[in-house]
Design an enzyme around this catalytic site. Structure first.
Site, PDB file in Angstrom:
ATOM      1  N   GLU A   1      10.518  -4.604   4.627  1.00 14.76           N
ATOM      2  CA  GLU A   1      10.631  -6.000   4.186  1.00 14.76           C
ATOM      3  C   GLU A   1      10.318  -6.127   2.696  1.00 14.76           C
ATOM      4  OE1 GLU A   1       9.020  -4.891   6.814  1.00 14.76           O
ATOM      5  OE2 GLU A   1       9.002  -6.323   8.474  1.00 14.76           O
TER       6      GLU A   1
ATOM      7  N   GLU B   1      -4.997  -7.431  14.942  1.00 11.86           N
ATOM      8  CA  GLU B   1      -4.517  -6.088  14.615  1.00 11.86           C
ATOM      9  C   GLU B   1      -5.675  -5.091  14.749  1.00 11.86           C
ATOM     10  OE1 GLU B   1      -0.807  -5.099  11.873  1.00 11.86           O
ATOM     11  OE2 GLU B   1      -2.612  -5.346  10.711  1.00 11.86           O
TER      12      GLU B   1
ATOM     13  N   LYS C   1       0.840  -1.198   0.000  1.00  6.58           N
ATOM     14  CA  LYS C   1       0.000   0.000   0.000  1.00  6.58           C
ATOM     15  C   LYS C   1       0.877   1.251   0.000  1.00  6.58           C
ATOM     16  CE  LYS C   1      -3.546   2.132   2.911  1.00  6.58           C
ATOM     17  NZ  LYS C   1      -4.513   1.905   3.983  1.00  6.58           N
TER      18      LYS C   1
ATOM     19  N   LYS D   1       9.204  -1.043  14.561  1.00 12.59           N
ATOM     20  CA  LYS D   1       9.759  -0.655  13.261  1.00 12.59           C
ATOM     21  C   LYS D   1      10.820   0.422  13.429  1.00 12.59           C
ATOM     22  CE  LYS D   1       5.802  -1.012  10.091  1.00 12.59           C
ATOM     23  NZ  LYS D   1       4.947  -0.185   9.243  1.00 12.59           N
TER      24      LYS D   1
ATOM     25  N   GLY E   1      -4.893  -2.381   5.277  1.00 13.27           N
ATOM     26  CA  GLY E   1      -4.110  -3.517   4.784  1.00 13.27           C
ATOM     27  C   GLY E   1      -4.796  -4.854   5.024  1.00 13.27           C
ATOM     28  N   ARG E   2      -5.264  -5.061   6.234  1.00 12.35           N
ATOM     29  CA  ARG E   2      -5.870  -6.361   6.579  1.00 12.35           C
ATOM     30  C   ARG E   2      -7.282  -6.516   6.015  1.00 12.35           C
ATOM     31  NH1 ARG E   2      -4.892  -3.026  10.670  1.00 12.35           N
ATOM     32  NH2 ARG E   2      -6.517  -2.332  12.087  1.00 12.35           N
TER      33      ARG E   2
ATOM     34  N   HIS F   1      -5.263 -34.107  16.945  1.00 12.02           N
ATOM     35  CA  HIS F   1      -4.185 -34.984  17.399  1.00 12.02           C
ATOM     36  C   HIS F   1      -3.053 -34.193  18.016  1.00 12.02           C
ATOM     37  CE1 HIS F   1      -6.060 -38.468  15.434  1.00 12.02           C
ATOM     38  NE2 HIS F   1      -6.542 -37.520  14.639  1.00 12.02           N
TER      39      HIS F   1
HETATM   40  C1  G6Q Z   1      -2.645  -4.126   7.992  1.00 11.41           C
HETATM   41  C2  G6Q Z   1      -1.422  -3.486   8.376  1.00 11.41           C
HETATM   42  C3  G6Q Z   1      -0.137  -4.148   7.877  1.00 11.41           C
HETATM   43  C4  G6Q Z   1       0.220  -3.809   6.449  1.00 11.41           C
HETATM   44  C5  G6Q Z   1       1.665  -4.223   6.207  1.00 11.41           C
HETATM   45  C6  G6Q Z   1       2.125  -3.975   4.792  1.00 11.41           C
HETATM   46  O1  G6Q Z   1      -3.761  -3.719   8.236  1.00 11.41           O
HETATM   47  O2  G6Q Z   1      -1.473  -2.145   8.071  1.00 11.41           O
HETATM   48  O3  G6Q Z   1      -0.161  -5.539   8.010  1.00 11.41           O
HETATM   49  O4  G6Q Z   1      -0.630  -4.437   5.563  1.00 11.41           O
HETATM   50  O5  G6Q Z   1       2.508  -3.539   7.101  1.00 11.41           O
HETATM   51  O6  G6Q Z   1       2.010  -2.642   4.469  1.00 11.41           O
HETATM   52  P1  G6Q Z   1       2.172  -2.149   3.000  1.00 11.41           P
HETATM   53  O7  G6Q Z   1       1.100  -2.748   2.186  1.00 11.41           O
HETATM   54  O8  G6Q Z   1       2.118  -0.662   3.046  1.00 11.41           O
HETATM   55  O9  G6Q Z   1       3.535  -2.644   2.536  1.00 11.41           O
END
Ligand code: G6Q
Length: 545
Positions: free
Chosen positions: A218, A359, A212, A510, A273-274, A390
């Protein structure tokens, strides 16, 4: 900017107080008694919508509990808050954003206005662009730099830009185009990258860089490694255009990375994001199952959205699921919820829900900024059945903790094989029954068990569960299931009066990691301004790396 206004504390709300008192009566009642008192309970305490059937009769609730929970939803303003979300109000107050994942699946012709602009046509414009691209990759019309057909699609993203795509790919593998290989790289651990690409040919590989913000450490590190890896074989920078596309809200950073913004699929700041697997972030899903399959998925989401928005709360699946979780979290000291899908394709569903729920509702202050005086989001976890039976089910059956469980099963298997499916489903029903009713000392004794062994073999029962059934796992069913939990999480968040849509909790780590990275890589001995533990760990790593 919308700012918080002081609201009545949850614990002062009449329905909450009534529930608290009422919980004392229910606590002493066994599910055996509740079922004995009402032979129709198993049929009565159910709800069904859009082909999703919820049996919530094996919960430690009475009609009075349900009435009070629904009253609570009314008194905290669930309906009003739902309307605020669906109409694009900025309910994510700490980020001053609308929360409009529901717009991602709104059919053409609907209108949802944010900051004076109808976002639905924009959503469909991106969907159409995705469809054109997905079709070209699927048909082989999209060629790599050397003219070869794309055979491998690698999604690079993390968190919300990874968990949804991975989960959906696994869940819908049955519907996927099998001559395409899909891989997902998320971890900054180089092993993730190395293992994902080690058997791939760069000339046939397409990377989807899903971020996003397009600044996530990462993802950008993995994307840069991917570019290096690809260019080692492809040679020339111009190959990037054929082997990299971006999914992002940040065109400037995408261009800086070297991806043509023509090859960028956008979304918007009102998609968390989620909550983004049904946005352009779902491009890998669309390439796997095709645009029609993706539209079915969206239609499933939308059907559940409409149900949540319009069905009476007593029959409203997400509201019921959310309220039941509130009930156990607050009044039964339950700390977790187990998600137990009896379908191998849903193997990543618990991990996906973990982010969605934890989250969203892992918050300790209310919208007003007050520290809560009650519990908020429980820990979600789980594994597909029957495997879990199990390993960890022992603790659910006979341990000391109360763990509400959601069993998820399907009437039809996508892989009919002898008696497998009947066996699988027999286990769903057996586990829920065993948890609820257990086995008394008398029953154990009657089986001829030696007295000393009896306590070990007793199952107390009275352990609550929901059973969620659908006909079969299809793209539409998956959309309904995800939306079911999205709105259950929303319901919980409204009761707890928290911002379910921010995630400040991931920030501190972070920031510290960026600072420490400099210290790990410094050539001269860095001056370490940390506590004694962190300092000596850094020194130890520096001297042994
Ligand atoms: C979700 C969070 C988080 C996000 C990641 C990746 O709701 O905001 O999990 O999706 O940190 O972020 P980017 O899509 O910006 O790389």
């Amino acid at each position: 900017m919308q700012t918080a206004t002081k609201s009545t504390s949850l614990v002062e709300i009449p329905a909450w107080k009534a529930l608290k008192a009422h919980a004392e009566q229910v606590r002493g009642t066994h599910l055996r008694d509740l079922f004995a008192q009402d032979p129709a309970r198993g049929e009565r305490l159910t709800a069904e919508a859009e082909g999703i059937f919820l049996d919530y009769s094996k919960n430690r609730v009475t009609d009075e509990t349900l009435k009070l929970l629904v009253e609570l939803a009314g008194q905290v303003g669930l309906r009003e808050r739902t309307e605020a979300m669906f109409t694009g109000q900025k309910i994510n107050i700490t980020e001053n954003r609308a929360v409009l994942h529901v717009a991602l699946r709104a059919p053409k012709g609907e209108s949802i206005v944010v900051d004076g602009e109808d976002v639905v046509p924009e959503v469909h414009k991106v969907l159409d662009k995705m469809a054109g691209f997905a079709d070209r990759v699927r048909s082989g019309a999209w060629r790599g730099h050397t003219g070869k057909r794309i055979k491998n699609v690698v999604n690079i993203g993390i968190g919300g830009s990874d968990l949804g795509p991975v989960m959906a790919y696994e869940a819908l593998k049955h519907y996927s185009q099998r001559d395409l290989t899909f891989r997902f790289i998320s971890n900054v651990d180089g092993t993730d990258f190395a293992e994902a690409v080690q058997d791939l040919d760069a000339t046939e590989t397409l990377f989807l860089v899903a971020s996003k913000t397009f600044t996530t450490q990462e993802t950008m590190t993995n994307a840069r490694s991917a570019r290096e890896w690809a260019l080692k074989t492809l040679g020339d920078e111009s190959a990037v255009a054929k082997h990299f596309v971006a999914i992002s809200t940040n065109a400037t950073e995408v261009a800086k990375f070297g991806i043509d913004t023509e090859n960028m699929f956008g979304f918007w700041d009102w998609v968390g994001g989620r909550y983004s697997m049904d946005s352009a972030i779902g491009l890998s899903t669309m390439i796997a199952i095709g645009p029609d399959g993706f539209r079915e998925l969206l239609a499933g989401f939308h059907a559940m959205d409409v149900h949540f928005r319009t069905a009476p709360l007593e029959k409203n699946l997400p509201a019921l699921l959310g309220l039941l979780t509130v009930w156990y979290t607050e009044f039964f000291d339950a700390q977790t919820v187990a998600i137990l899908p009896y379908d191998q394709y849903l193997k990543r569903f618990p991990a996906y829900l973990q982010q969605l729920t934890m989250e969203s509702n892992g918050k300790h202050v209310t919208l007003d900024g007050e520290t809560v005086s009650y519990q908020t989001g429980p820990i979600y976890w789980g594994e597909p059945g029957t495997n879990g039976q199990h390993s960890f089910y022992q603790l659910i059956h006979q341990g000391t903790r109360l763990i509400p469980c959601d069993f998820i099963g399907f009437a039809k298997s996508l892989n009919q094989l002898g008696r497998h499916h009947d066996m699988l489903m027999a286990n769903v029903f057996a586990q829920a029954e065993a948890l609820a009713f257990g086995k008394t000392a008398e029953q154990v004794k009657a089986e001829g068990t030696a007295d000393w062994l009896v306590p070990h073999r007793v199952f107390e029962g009275n352990r609550p569960s929901n059973t969620i059934l659908a006909d079969k796992l299809t793209p539409a069913t998956l959309g309904k299931l995800v939306a079911l939990y999205e709105h259950a999480v929303f319901t919980q968040g409204v009761v707890w009066n928290i911002d379910s849509f921010d995630q400040w909790g991931v920030e501190l780590g972070k920031v510290l990691a960026t600072k420490i990275l400099g210290e790990l890589e410094a050539t001269d001995e860095p001056k370490l301004d940390h506590d004694s533990s962190t300092k000596s760990l850094i020194q130890r790593y520096r001297s042994s790396k």
